[in-house]
Motif scaffolding. Structure first.
Motif, short mmCIF file in Angstrom:
data_model
loop_
_atom_site.label_atom_id
_atom_site.label_comp_id
_atom_site.label_asym_id
_atom_site.label_seq_id
_atom_site.Cartn_x
_atom_site.Cartn_y
_atom_site.Cartn_z
N ARG A 91 29.06 31.73 53.99
CA ARG A 91 28.34 32.51 52.70
C ARG A 91 29.54 33.46 52.62
O ARG A 91 29.43 33.39 51.42
N CYS A 92 30.05 34.20 53.68
CA CYS A 92 30.70 35.04 52.96
C CYS A 92 31.58 34.89 52.57
O CYS A 92 31.93 35.71 51.31
N GLN A 93 32.52 34.16 52.68
CA GLN A 93 33.46 33.82 52.35
C GLN A 93 33.64 32.94 51.34
O GLN A 93 34.79 33.33 50.59
N LEU A 94 32.21 32.12 50.82
CA LEU A 94 32.69 31.95 49.74
C LEU A 94 32.14 32.70 48.89
O LEU A 94 32.53 32.42 47.26
N LEU A 95 30.78 33.61 48.58
CA LEU A 95 30.95 34.40 47.70
C LEU A 95 32.14 35.11 47.55
O LEU A 95 32.71 35.55 46.14
N LEU A 96 32.81 35.68 48.01
CA LEU A 96 33.59 36.59 48.43
C LEU A 96 35.54 35.99 47.24
O LEU A 96 35.64 36.55 46.63
N GLU A 97 35.46 34.65 47.82
CA GLU A 97 36.92 33.98 47.22
C GLU A 97 35.86 33.64 45.58
O GLU A 97 37.04 34.19 44.48
N HIS A 98 34.55 33.61 45.26
CA HIS A 98 34.29 33.48 43.74
C HIS A 98 34.55 34.95 42.88
O HIS A 98 35.07 34.35 42.10
N TRP A 99 33.91 36.10 43.96
CA TRP A 99 34.04 37.30 43.27
C TRP A 99 35.27 37.61 42.70
O TRP A 99 35.56 38.49 41.60
N ARG A 100 36.14 37.33 44.07
CA ARG A 100 37.88 37.71 43.23
C ARG A 100 38.54 36.42 42.92
O ARG A 100 39.67 37.24 41.60
N SER A 101 38.12 35.72 42.00
CA SER A 101 38.54 34.57 41.69
C SER A 101 38.37 35.03 40.10
O SER A 101 38.26 35.02 38.95
N GLN A 102 36.88 35.90 39.59
CA GLN A 102 35.92 35.73 38.44
C GLN A 102 36.23 37.49 38.16
O GLN A 102 36.29 38.36 36.86
N LEU A 103 37.40 38.36 39.45
CA LEU A 103 37.62 39.45 39.11
C LEU A 103 38.87 40.15 38.21
O LEU A 103 39.45 39.53 37.83
N GLN A 104 37.98 40.48 36.83
CA GLN A 104 38.79 41.15 35.51
C GLN A 104 39.82 42.68 35.70
O GLN A 104 38.10 43.52 35.63
N LEU A 105 41.00 42.92 35.91
CA LEU A 105 41.01 44.33 35.88
C LEU A 105 42.51 44.78 35.05
O LEU A 105 43.68 43.32 34.65
N SER A 106 42.48 45.05 34.28
CA SER A 106 43.73 45.44 32.91
C SER A 106 44.73 45.95 33.96
O SER A 106 44.67 46.14 35.40
#
Length: 431
Positions: A14-29
């Motif tokens: 669960r941790c790995q799946l969530l973190l992969e999704h979170w990182r792919s959605q992370l938007q940084l200027s």
């Protein structure tokens, strides 16, 4: 069997799946990436190690306590250079530890520079950097705890990093003296930590052909340390790696939040100031208490909507009111005082016909007090709203970590062993 429910993923999955999704959605200027580049690289390395199931153990301690020798003894190869007199590690060096641990593909042992070659501030920075890049830290000592050891220990504990102590060169003391030394070390520890005695390069006296006695290095005595580490990694290695990845992601998320708050601070303050003034004016001139409250809520709702646009987080008026309701406990005292002043002002105005206008005089300062309180409450509400809005942006790592800490007995038990970690992970839930 169609009636069976799918098995929920394991905690680590669960941790790995969530973190992969979170990182792919992370938007940084580009500005975010420039200012947070170092933290982002640490995060990506940690997430890569989670994906590869590759755990890192850092050995930390003073110059010459035998960190490199311990690593050589554990890997059974003289891979790292050693220098008993002066210490030879100037930069972090990682080597593979050839052990088989269920759920882990690799375990890396990381050698670090001696902490007593730099000043106290430098030691704290080095300890923090080592803690950030490792899943488990071994603090190596070769005597009773020194001031440098205790300072490094405090920094590591404050980071919430899992920690063990290793008394190296334990062959220098007879068994009884060694037991007394271990008791002395335990007595000086701020928390209860595992301590293991080892001798990475024990020396034994040998009589030479010419009759002189010289000491020679004999077989390393690291079996107890190896068993202790392997047992811990077998029991919780993958969980330890997952929790550290979540905490690293949560730290990065908080750094992003702090940066965005700072970047938009001036604009947000201007918005909050304008709405605070509008609310204060409406509250001061409005004679009806119910309209006071309704007008104040309308101003606060409009402020939330404006702040959500500023931080590029779309929100409906209903969601804005719900957020304000959730934050009402923070302003409960101010709200009670505001309500009391509104009731007093309305009562004084109602008495105007009876008092012949005399009650108008005290009503004016009450209205001024109401206005001042409204300004203060609006500014406080605006700051809280800004923090909550940014917390909503990609805040899943911290949210999952807090849920695990509350609901997963294994995770909760693990975190209880590291009180600082539990305190930091539950912080957003505390009043």
């Amino acid at each position: 069997m169609s009636g069976m429910q799918p098995t929920p993923p394991h905690t680590v999955e669960r941790c790995q799946l969530l973190l992969e999704h979170w990182r792919s959605q992370l938007q940084l200027s580009p500005r975010d990436q420039g200012l947070l580049g170092g933290e982002l690289r640490l995060l990506d390395r940690q997430l890569q190690r989670l994906q590869q199931q590759r755990l890192r153990i850092a050995l930390f301690g003073r110059v010459g306590v035998g960190k490199s020798s311990l690593i050589n003894a554990l890997i059974r190869r003289p891979l790292l250079a050693t220098d008993v007199a002066h210490g030879s590690t100037r930069h972090q060096q990682a080597v593979d530890w050839p052990v088989e641990i269920a759920g882990l593909t690799r375990v890396e042992l990381v050698d670090t520079p001696g902490i007593d070659e730099i000043d106290a501030a430098g030691r704290a920075r080095l300890a923090s950097r080592v803690a950030m890049g490792a899943d488990l830290v071994l603090l190596v000592v070769d005597s009773d705890l020194t001031r440098a050891d205790l300072e490094a220990l405090q920094t590591l504990l404050e980071s919430g990093k899992p920690l063990q102590l290793v008394l190296n060169r334990s062959d220098r003391w007879p068994e009884q003296e060694r037991a007394e030394l271990l008791r002395s070390i335990r007595a000086r520890l701020p928390v209860d930590l595992p301590i293991t005695a080892a001798a990475a390069a024990p020396r034994s006296p040998q009589i030479q052909a010419d009759g002189r006695v010289r000491s020679t290095i004999t077989t390393p005595q690291v079996q107890d340390l190896q068993k202790q580490l392997c047992r811990q990694l077998e029991n919780e290695g993958t969980l330890l790696l997952a929790i550290q990845s979540l905490r690293q992601a949560d730290r990065f998320q908080r750094a992003c939040q702090a940066l965005r708050l700072q970047q938009h601070r001036r604009t947000a303050q201007s918005l909050i100031g304008r709405y605070a003034a509008a609310k204060a004016t409406g509250v001061a001139v409005n004679p009806v208490m119910a309209l006071d409250m309704a007008g104040g809520m309308a101003c606060d709702t409009a402020l939330v909507l404006q702040l959500s646009r500023l931080y590029n987080l779309p929100m409906t008026p209903a969601a804005a009111r719900l957020l304000l309701t959730r934050l009402s406990s923070h302003n409960a005292l101010l709200g009670g005082v505001q309500l009391g002043l509104a009731a007093l002002k309305q009562a004084l105005l109602l008495l105007v016909p009876v008092s012949g206008g005399a009650s108008m005089a005290p009503a004016a300062p009450v209205a001024v007090a109401q206005a001042a309180l409204a300004v203060h409450a609006s500014r406080r509400t605006g700051r809280l709203v800004a923090q909550q809005l940014l917390r909503r942006r990609g805040g899943q790592p911290g949210s999952l970590l807090r849920r695990l800490a509350e609901r997963d007995p294994v995770v909760h038990h693990w975190l209880l062993r590291w009180p600082k970690a539990l305190e930091q992970d539950l912080q957003p839930l505390l009043p």
